[in-house]
Design an enzyme around this catalytic site. Sequence first.
Site, PDB file in Angstrom:
ATOM      1  CE  LYS A 102      -3.202   5.318  -1.736  1.00 56.77           C
ATOM      2  NZ  LYS A 102      -4.253   5.778  -2.674  1.00 56.77           N
TER       3      LYS A 102
ATOM      4  CE1 TYR B 154      -3.677   2.515   0.554  1.00 55.91           C
ATOM      5  CE2 TYR B 154      -2.374   3.310   2.410  1.00 55.91           C
ATOM      6  CZ  TYR B 154      -3.435   3.468   1.526  1.00 55.91           C
ATOM      7  OH  TYR B 154      -4.236   4.584   1.615  1.00 55.91           O
TER       8      TYR B 154
HETATM    9  N1  LIG Z   1      -9.518   5.983   4.909  1.00 56.69           N
HETATM   10  C1  LIG Z   1      -8.307   6.475   5.196  1.00 56.69           C
HETATM   11  O1  LIG Z   1      -7.917   6.614   6.368  1.00 56.69           O
HETATM   12  C2  LIG Z   1      -7.387   6.895   4.081  1.00 56.69           C
HETATM   13  C3  LIG Z   1      -6.166   7.489   4.439  1.00 56.69           C
HETATM   14  C4  LIG Z   1      -5.297   7.896   3.436  1.00 56.69           C
HETATM   15  C5  LIG Z   1      -5.644   7.702   2.113  1.00 56.69           C
HETATM   16  N2  LIG Z   1      -6.824   7.108   1.781  1.00 56.69           N
HETATM   17  C6  LIG Z   1      -7.132   6.928   0.353  1.00 56.69           C
HETATM   18  O2  LIG Z   1      -8.398   7.457   0.065  1.00 56.69           O
HETATM   19  C7  LIG Z   1      -8.979   6.773  -1.059  1.00 56.69           C
HETATM   20  C8  LIG Z   1     -10.390   6.334  -0.710  1.00 56.69           C
HETATM   21  O3  LIG Z   1     -10.291   5.457   0.401  1.00 56.69           O
HETATM   22  P1  LIG Z   1     -11.512   5.102   1.369  1.00 56.69           P
HETATM   23  O4  LIG Z   1     -10.975   5.163   2.748  1.00 56.69           O
HETATM   24  O5  LIG Z   1     -12.722   5.848   1.002  1.00 56.69           O
HETATM   25  O6  LIG Z   1     -11.661   3.541   1.008  1.00 56.69           O
HETATM   26  P2  LIG Z   1     -12.927   2.587   0.773  1.00 56.69           P
HETATM   27  O7  LIG Z   1     -14.081   2.995   1.580  1.00 56.69           O
HETATM   28  O8  LIG Z   1     -12.364   1.214   0.920  1.00 56.69           O
HETATM   29  O9  LIG Z   1     -13.284   2.868  -0.771  1.00 56.69           O
HETATM   30  C9  LIG Z   1     -12.427   2.480  -1.786  1.00 56.69           C
HETATM   31  C10 LIG Z   1     -13.122   2.718  -3.103  1.00 56.69           C
HETATM   32  O10 LIG Z   1     -12.235   2.323  -4.168  1.00 56.69           O
HETATM   33  C11 LIG Z   1     -12.976   1.480  -5.052  1.00 56.69           C
HETATM   34  N3  LIG Z   1     -12.130   0.572  -5.802  1.00 56.69           N
HETATM   35  C12 LIG Z   1     -11.317  -0.402  -5.337  1.00 56.69           C
HETATM   36  N4  LIG Z   1     -10.759  -1.058  -6.367  1.00 56.69           N
HETATM   37  C13 LIG Z   1     -11.225  -0.483  -7.506  1.00 56.69           C
HETATM   38  C14 LIG Z   1     -11.029  -0.721  -8.889  1.00 56.69           C
HETATM   39  N5  LIG Z   1     -10.242  -1.712  -9.331  1.00 56.69           N
HETATM   40  N6  LIG Z   1     -11.677   0.059  -9.787  1.00 56.69           N
HETATM   41  C15 LIG Z   1     -12.488   1.056  -9.366  1.00 56.69           C
HETATM   42  N7  LIG Z   1     -12.739   1.311  -8.062  1.00 56.69           N
HETATM   43  C16 LIG Z   1     -12.109   0.549  -7.150  1.00 56.69           C
HETATM   44  C17 LIG Z   1     -13.940   0.743  -4.127  1.00 56.69           C
HETATM   45  O11 LIG Z   1     -14.961   0.142  -4.913  1.00 56.69           O
HETATM   46  P3  LIG Z   1     -15.730  -1.222  -4.404  1.00 56.69           P
HETATM   47  O12 LIG Z   1     -16.775  -0.771  -3.441  1.00 56.69           O
HETATM   48  O13 LIG Z   1     -16.261  -1.783  -5.675  1.00 56.69           O
HETATM   49  O14 LIG Z   1     -14.676  -2.089  -3.768  1.00 56.69           O
HETATM   50  C18 LIG Z   1     -14.403   1.896  -3.260  1.00 56.69           C
HETATM   51  O15 LIG Z   1     -15.369   2.655  -3.928  1.00 56.69           O
HETATM   52  C19 LIG Z   1      -8.032   5.607  -1.359  1.00 56.69           C
HETATM   53  O16 LIG Z   1      -7.195   5.940  -2.443  1.00 56.69           O
HETATM   54  C20 LIG Z   1      -7.208   5.479  -0.084  1.00 56.69           C
HETATM   55  O17 LIG Z   1      -5.936   4.922  -0.304  1.00 56.69           O
HETATM   56  C21 LIG Z   1      -7.704   6.696   2.731  1.00 56.69           C
END
Ligand SMILES: NC(=O)c1ccc[n+]([C@@H]2O[C@H](COP(=O)([O-])OP(=O)(O)OC[C@H]3O[C@@H](n4cnc5c(N)ncnc54)[C@H](OP(=O)(O)O)[C@@H]3O)[C@@H](O)[C@H]2O)c1
Length: 235
Positions: free
Chosen positions: A161, A157
């Site tokens: 990034k 991961y």
């Molecule tokens: N949450 C945190 O603390 C955090 C911190 C730093 C960065 N981020 C970043 O923020 C972004 C959003 O994260 P989140 O926390 O909202 O995560 P999340 O709730 O797990 O959502 C991830 C999203 O990505 C989609 N996805 C995964 N694989 C995909 C693919 N092959 N094609 C298209 N869509 C895909 C998922 O779709 P499905 O529902 O179909 O799986 C879901 O809509 C990510 O890039 C993550 O790395 C999050």
Amino acid sequence: MSEIKTAIVTGANRGIGIETVRQLAARGIQVIATARSFEQTAALQAMAKEGLPVLVELVDISSSASVAAFAERVLQEFSAVDILINNAGVALDKWVPALGLDIDVWRQTMEVNLYGTLRMCQAFVPSMQAAGYGRIVNVSSELGSLTDIQMGSSLAYRSSKTALNSLTALLACELKNYPDILVNASCPGWVKTELGGEDAPLTPAQGADTTVWLATLPSGSASGGLYRERAVWPW
Ligand SMILES: NC(=O)c1ccc[n+]([C@@H]2O[C@H](COP(=O)([O-])OP(=O)(O)OC[C@H]3O[C@@H](n4cnc5c(N)ncnc54)[C@H](OP(=O)(O)O)[C@@H]3O)[C@@H](O)[C@H]2O)c1
């Protein structure tokens, strides 16, 4: 260029993505909100029914064919996309030490977080170049920063990034001759989502804030940076 801007948000069916859609649509931006299957899009459909400018589309960014078909549909309907938010991401090796990492898991992670983002940029940046306007936001993570590594684990991961940050900086350089196309990366902070987990202190709406801010920067703003809480964050 029309007054109404168009934005694509990937991974928009839940978490930070759906809040990003809500905040952009509330500003009157026409959002093309993407998911991988229609079964996952009830909340997005509800926003559209409420009257928000949200259009639901399907794309799996790990598939070149899916991205190509999606781009063809979108660019037929909208001549250009003004804002591209590469939010979709996976974290498949949380807390796994590097010495125990299954290399296939690393490949799968790169396929989405890095190659998927590049596919989307390759599909949509040419239309931005033709229009002379664009805002690209790659949703990164402070865990990808090399400046302040305090703990091991999650190599797949975190390196995805780090590489995404590199893509952001290099793409910004490659687009230097297009002064109104800005490419930046955002760190949402630790956000309560499926990926972030229950203990995270921030709401998805808070996590979407810097991304939306970068997506709506005025002309003449900086390009090629990493930002958290609307401030520069070290790579
Ligand atoms: N949450 C945190 O603390 C955090 C911190 C730093 C960065 N981020 C970043 O923020 C972004 C959003 O994260 P989140 O926390 O909202 O995560 P999340 O709730 O797990 O959502 C991830 C999203 O990505 C989609 N996805 C995964 N694989 C995909 C693919 N092959 N094609 C298209 N869509 C895909 C998922 O779709 P499905 O529902 O179909 O799986 C879901 O809509 C990510 O890039 C993550 O790395 C999050």
